[in-house]
Design an enzyme around this catalytic site. Structure first.
Site, PDB file in Angstrom:
ATOM      1  N   ASP A  21       0.851  -1.197   0.000  1.00 63.07           N
ATOM      2  CA  ASP A  21       0.000   0.000   0.000  1.00 63.07           C
ATOM      3  C   ASP A  21       0.888   1.248   0.000  1.00 63.07           C
ATOM      4  O   ASP A  21       1.549   1.553   0.983  1.00 63.07           O
ATOM      5  CB  ASP A  21      -0.882  -0.013   1.262  1.00 63.07           C
ATOM      6  CG  ASP A  21      -1.595   1.312   1.468  1.00 63.07           C
ATOM      7  OD1 ASP A  21      -1.942   1.633   2.635  1.00 63.07           O
ATOM      8  OD2 ASP A  21      -1.783   2.043   0.471  1.00 63.07           O
ATOM      9  N   ASP A  25      -3.839   4.001   2.619  1.00 59.25           N
ATOM     10  CA  ASP A  25      -5.273   3.836   2.932  1.00 59.25           C
ATOM     11  C   ASP A  25      -5.578   2.440   3.466  1.00 59.25           C
ATOM     12  O   ASP A  25      -6.733   2.076   3.654  1.00 59.25           O
ATOM     13  CB  ASP A  25      -6.126   4.144   1.685  1.00 59.25           C
ATOM     14  CG  ASP A  25      -5.891   3.129   0.559  1.00 59.25           C
ATOM     15  OD1 ASP A  25      -6.561   3.244  -0.482  1.00 59.25           O
ATOM     16  OD2 ASP A  25      -5.029   2.227   0.715  1.00 59.25           O
ATOM     17  N   ASP A  29      -2.007  -1.302  -3.559  1.00 61.64           N
ATOM     18  CA  ASP A  29      -2.320  -0.551  -4.784  1.00 61.64           C
ATOM     19  C   ASP A  29      -1.226  -0.756  -5.832  1.00 61.64           C
ATOM     20  O   ASP A  29      -0.182  -1.369  -5.550  1.00 61.64           O
ATOM     21  CB  ASP A  29      -2.506   0.939  -4.474  1.00 61.64           C
ATOM     22  CG  ASP A  29      -1.405   1.484  -3.571  1.00 61.64           C
ATOM     23  OD1 ASP A  29      -1.709   2.186  -2.587  1.00 61.64           O
ATOM     24  OD2 ASP A  29      -0.219   1.162  -3.839  1.00 61.64           O
ATOM     25  N   ASP A  98      -6.307 -10.956 -14.638  1.00 66.83           N
ATOM     26  CA  ASP A  98      -7.300 -11.949 -14.226  1.00 66.83           C
ATOM     27  C   ASP A  98      -8.584 -11.662 -15.006  1.00 66.83           C
ATOM     28  O   ASP A  98      -9.107 -10.536 -14.945  1.00 66.83           O
ATOM     29  CB  ASP A  98      -7.556 -11.832 -12.717  1.00 66.83           C
ATOM     30  CG  ASP A  98      -7.899 -13.172 -12.088  1.00 66.83           C
ATOM     31  OD1 ASP A  98      -7.333 -13.502 -11.029  1.00 66.83           O
ATOM     32  OD2 ASP A  98      -8.725 -13.901 -12.682  1.00 66.83           O
ATOM     33  N   ASP A 206     -10.786 -16.922 -14.780  1.00 63.37           N
ATOM     34  CA  ASP A 206     -11.485 -17.319 -13.565  1.00 63.37           C
ATOM     35  C   ASP A 206     -12.650 -18.271 -13.869  1.00 63.37           C
ATOM     36  O   ASP A 206     -13.510 -17.957 -14.691  1.00 63.37           O
ATOM     37  CB  ASP A 206     -12.046 -16.044 -12.914  1.00 63.37           C
ATOM     38  CG  ASP A 206     -12.612 -16.274 -11.535  1.00 63.37           C
ATOM     39  OD1 ASP A 206     -11.824 -16.627 -10.647  1.00 63.37           O
ATOM     40  OD2 ASP A 206     -13.830 -16.118 -11.359  1.00 63.37           O
ATOM     41  N   GLU A 264      -8.594 -21.356 -15.018  1.00 62.05           N
ATOM     42  CA  GLU A 264      -8.889 -21.939 -13.706  1.00 62.05           C
ATOM     43  C   GLU A 264     -10.118 -22.825 -13.879  1.00 62.05           C
ATOM     44  O   GLU A 264     -11.165 -22.326 -14.305  1.00 62.05           O
ATOM     45  CB  GLU A 264      -9.173 -20.865 -12.655  1.00 62.05           C
ATOM     46  CG  GLU A 264      -9.345 -21.458 -11.271  1.00 62.05           C
ATOM     47  CD  GLU A 264     -10.251 -20.665 -10.355  1.00 62.05           C
ATOM     48  OE1 GLU A 264     -11.129 -19.954 -10.853  1.00 62.05           O
ATOM     49  OE2 GLU A 264     -10.086 -20.748  -9.133  1.00 62.05           O
ATOM     50  N   HIS A 336      -4.698 -17.218  -3.825  1.00 60.99           N
ATOM     51  CA  HIS A 336      -5.495 -16.385  -2.934  1.00 60.99           C
ATOM     52  C   HIS A 336      -6.725 -17.111  -2.400  1.00 60.99           C
ATOM     53  O   HIS A 336      -7.461 -16.570  -1.566  1.00 60.99           O
ATOM     54  CB  HIS A 336      -5.910 -15.115  -3.678  1.00 60.99           C
ATOM     55  CG  HIS A 336      -6.798 -15.420  -4.837  1.00 60.99           C
ATOM     56  ND1 HIS A 336      -6.366 -16.078  -5.975  1.00 60.99           N
ATOM     57  CD2 HIS A 336      -8.119 -15.217  -5.019  1.00 60.99           C
ATOM     58  CE1 HIS A 336      -7.377 -16.240  -6.803  1.00 60.99           C
ATOM     59  NE2 HIS A 336      -8.462 -15.731  -6.250  1.00 60.99           N
ATOM     60  N   ASP A 337      -6.962 -18.326  -2.908  1.00 56.15           N
ATOM     61  CA  ASP A 337      -8.119 -19.112  -2.450  1.00 56.15           C
ATOM     62  C   ASP A 337      -7.721 -20.257  -1.532  1.00 56.15           C
ATOM     63  O   ASP A 337      -8.589 -20.984  -1.043  1.00 56.15           O
ATOM     64  CB  ASP A 337      -8.847 -19.747  -3.646  1.00 56.15           C
ATOM     65  CG  ASP A 337      -9.539 -18.744  -4.528  1.00 56.15           C
ATOM     66  OD1 ASP A 337      -9.704 -19.031  -5.722  1.00 56.15           O
ATOM     67  OD2 ASP A 337      -9.904 -17.657  -4.022  1.00 56.15           O
TER      68      ASP A 337
HETATM   69  O1  TEU Z   1     -12.427 -19.350  -7.486  1.00 53.77           O
HETATM   70  C1  TEU Z   1     -13.189 -20.425  -7.972  1.00 53.77           C
HETATM   71  C2  TEU Z   1     -13.319 -21.450  -6.943  1.00 53.77           C
HETATM   72  O2  TEU Z   1     -13.451 -22.604  -7.227  1.00 53.77           O
HETATM   73  C3  TEU Z   1     -13.348 -20.992  -5.548  1.00 53.77           C
HETATM   74  O3  TEU Z   1     -14.667 -21.178  -5.121  1.00 53.77           O
HETATM   75  C4  TEU Z   1     -12.344 -21.772  -4.721  1.00 53.77           C
HETATM   76  O4  TEU Z   1     -12.284 -23.117  -5.115  1.00 53.77           O
HETATM   77  C5  TEU Z   1     -12.768 -21.759  -3.319  1.00 53.77           C
HETATM   78  O5  TEU Z   1     -12.951 -20.426  -2.997  1.00 53.77           O
HETATM   79  C6  TEU Z   1     -11.699 -22.422  -2.455  1.00 53.77           C
HETATM   80  O6  TEU Z   1     -12.106 -22.312  -1.098  1.00 53.77           O
HETATM   81  C7  TEU Z   1     -12.414 -18.224  -8.365  1.00 53.77           C
HETATM   82  C8  TEU Z   1     -11.549 -17.158  -7.722  1.00 53.77           C
HETATM   83  O7  TEU Z   1     -10.208 -17.627  -7.622  1.00 53.77           O
HETATM   84  C9  TEU Z   1     -12.133 -16.863  -6.360  1.00 53.77           C
HETATM   85  O8  TEU Z   1     -11.306 -15.948  -5.632  1.00 53.77           O
HETATM   86  C10 TEU Z   1     -13.519 -16.260  -6.566  1.00 53.77           C
HETATM   87  O9  TEU Z   1     -14.135 -16.091  -5.286  1.00 53.77           O
HETATM   88  C11 TEU Z   1     -14.399 -17.176  -7.426  1.00 53.77           C
HETATM   89  O10 TEU Z   1     -13.738 -17.736  -8.546  1.00 53.77           O
HETATM   90  C12 TEU Z   1     -15.560 -16.371  -7.996  1.00 53.77           C
HETATM   91  O11 TEU Z   1     -15.042 -15.434  -8.922  1.00 53.77           O
END
Ligand code: TEU
Length: 560
Positions: A21, A25, A29, A98, A206, A264, A336-337
């Site tokens: 950042d 804020d 960014d 993305d 995505d 993905e 990130h998931d």
């Molecule tokens: O994620 C798709 C997805 O399968 C997610 O539901 C993931 O498997 C799950 O969150 C794991 O716990 C993509 C993106 O990477 C995710 O950040 C988004 O929330 C989702 O699609 C909707 O765009």
């Protein structure tokens, strides 16, 4: 540059909201990314993948887009984006965006128009359906199918204005676009070309294998632990998915040089991935599959199942052999998931965190495929010590908690145990730059608290430490860039039934590599013959005697 340049590339994923950042804020960014490009170039990565930075109400942290051809003001402007793109290119790094086109935000003008009236010329840009026959619209059970949303509740939202429901496989602020509609597809391709003409080098797509749906919208099988049906057979790898991706390739990527497209694809199989990634078919270069990140859960995604190494090895072996001749693998432990890799696959205790972070990195990066590093993985960042549900921010975690505790009667502690291990917020705490306040991520109040271990685990402490995870990841990337067998070699799994050792070979002509990772806290001897004269190329710990590996040790041997 050859069309298959990405075979020797390493991709680094940036989650901009949590990376750096610059304006204080509390949100990351683009200027913050620019200020840290040398951290990335120093690692040696070839491509940067930015999670969404488009205008968005941030209901799902930007995966709900309200304007596909601009930059969310929180992150910056198109001019700053152009500066970032130029800065990446000047350092020899490509940049991919993305692409989130299975759904838009409900605040996108397209959806505002579509929901304005049943006769809107954009009505068919989304999935609208009336209540079930004989059911009172807006009452429970009247939804057009029994599908559940990935974030809890029904996948259908009732819209009073026109008395119909719209489909949202994710949050109700993420209505699914109707890819059956030619105008939708044309608008998406036009937008993609606009970004590529600006200099972007490709896209991470995505949930791209959800864009084709079985238009009969059949009910799904009721899944264990849920009051909704599993609609995924109707929308995972749907009937026109290959047609749509080939059309996208023809309208957007054909004729362009050195692009990268990664799809993905939750639920994709090896056989389907062969079709998606066969270069002759012109669909995508590689896919993110989910078999390994679903290996430690049951059918109910919120069940914690102990990870069996033999199961994990069987999954990787299936993907390595399945795409050996045709197609290409992506390789990832986290994003990130997903929770932090060292906490999930290694041992994040002070004693073993560094060694195990390097070990899992070695095993992944020496496979055949393109490795993806998620921000902080190169530092050995760990899961966060969440206390209560108030510590979480992620719509998925909050939605699951509400459904499980409030509607399905599970105890808060039972649900928090799973969220602490699996919650996506684990990966979204601020990048740990140094030991100053908030890990040097912001001079303001971070949108999500920094991990309290940032004084020990941060980039500044590792840049000058040759034994750091950061410099070890740099060596892994260097090895991929300099040793052809890492990119082109074949793959043979060894010791498939061993629950502690992960061992395999890579062979290219006269060169053979042996890779062994000790996924345990014990000393283990690998019963593998014929390597006593081999050269030790890389290890995360002092050279072992023979093949007796220390706890969490990785070794890479080469013989020719
Ligand atoms: O994620 C798709 C997805 O399968 C997610 O539901 C993931 O498997 C799950 O969150 C794991 O716990 C993509 C993106 O990477 C995710 O950040 C988004 O929330 C989702 O699609 C909707 O765009």
């Amino acid at each position: 540059m050859t069309d298959l340049w990405w075979k020797s590339a390493v991709v680094y994923q940036i989650y901009p909201r949590s990376f750096a950042d610059a304006d204080g804020d509390g949100m990351g960014d683009l200027r913050g990314i620019i200020e840290h490009l040398d951290h990335l170039a120093g690692l040696g990565v070839d491509v940067l993948w930015l999670s969404p930075i488009y205008p968005s109400p941030q209901d799902d942290n930007g995966y709900d887009i309200s304007d596909y051809q601009n930059i969310e003001p929180i992150f910056g402007t198109l001019e700053i984006f152009d500066e970032l793109l130029a800065g990446a290119h000047a350092r020899g790094m490509k940049l991919i965006m993305d692409l989130v086109v299975n759904h838009s935000s409900d605040e996108h003008p397209w959806f505002a128009d579509s929901r304005s009236s049943a006769s809107s010329d954009k009505r068919d840009w989304y999935w609208w359906r009336p209540a079930r026959e004989g059911m009172e619209p807006g009452t429970p059970g009247a939804e057009p199918t029994n599908w559940g949303s990935a974030f809890g509740g029904s996948a259908w939202e009732y819209d009073e204005k026109t008395g119909e429901y719209y489909l949202h496989l994710f949050s109700k602020k993420q209505p699914d676009l109707n890819w059956e509609n030619d105008e939708v597809r044309s608008a998406v391709y036009e937008m993609m070309n606009w970004w590529l003409d600006r200099g972007v080098d490709g896209f991470r797509m995505d949930v791209i294998n959800m864009i084709s749906k079985d238009t009969s919208l059949p009910d799904g099988r009721l899944t264990a632990g849920s009051s909704y049906g599993d609609g995924s057979p109707a929308y995972i790898n749907g009937p026109r998915i290959h047609e749509f991706l080939q059309e996208m390739h023809a309208k957007v990527f054909a004729g362009r040089d050195a692009m990268l497209t990664v799809g993905e694809m939750p639920g994709v199989t090896v056989d389907e991935a062969k079709l998606f990634t066969d270069p002759a078919r012109g669909e995508v270069d590689m896919v993110f599959q989910f078999d390994h990140v679903w290996a430690d859960r049951g059918d109910d995604p919120w069940l914690l199942v102990p990870l069996q190494l033999t199961k994990l090895k069987a999954i990787f072996n299936r993907w390595q052999t399945g795409l050996a001749e045709v197609g290409w693998n992506s390789l990832y432990w986290n994003n990130h998931d997903q929770p932090r890799a060292v906490s999930r696959y290694g041992d994040d205790s002070p004693q073993h965190r560094v060694a195990s972070a390097k070990m899992i990195g070695t095993v992944l990066h020496l496979h055949r495929g393109t490795p993806y590093i998620y921000q902080g993985e190169e530092l050995g960042m760990t899961n966060f010590p969440f206390r209560t549900i108030a510590d979480f921010r992620d719509i998925e975690a909050l939605g699951h908690y509400a459904q499980a505790v409030d509607r399905e009667g599970r105890t808060p502690e039972e649900v928090l145990t799973v969220l602490r291990a699996r919650g996506r917020d684990n990966a979204r705490t601020p990048m740990q730059w140094d030991a100053s306040a908030n890990a040097g991520f912001t001079t303001g109040t971070p949108w999500l608290a920094a991990n309290p271990n940032y004084p020990e685990i941060n980039a500044a402490a590792q840049h000058d430490d040759p034994d750091s995870v950061y410099h070890y990841y740099r060596q892994l990337i260097e090895l991929r860039h300099n040793e052809p067998a890492v990119v082109e070699g074949d793959f043979t799994m060894l010791l498939p039934n061993d629950e502690q050792l992960y061992a395999f070979t890579r062979r290219l002509n006269a060169t053979e590599l042996l890779v062994i990772g000790n996924f345990s806290g014990h000393e283990v001897t690998a019963e593998i013959d014929g390597w006593s004269d081999a050269e030790l190329l890389l290890s995360n710990l002092p050279a072992p005697s023979g093949l007796t590996l220390a706890p969490w040790q990785a070794v890479v041997y080469r013989r020719t």
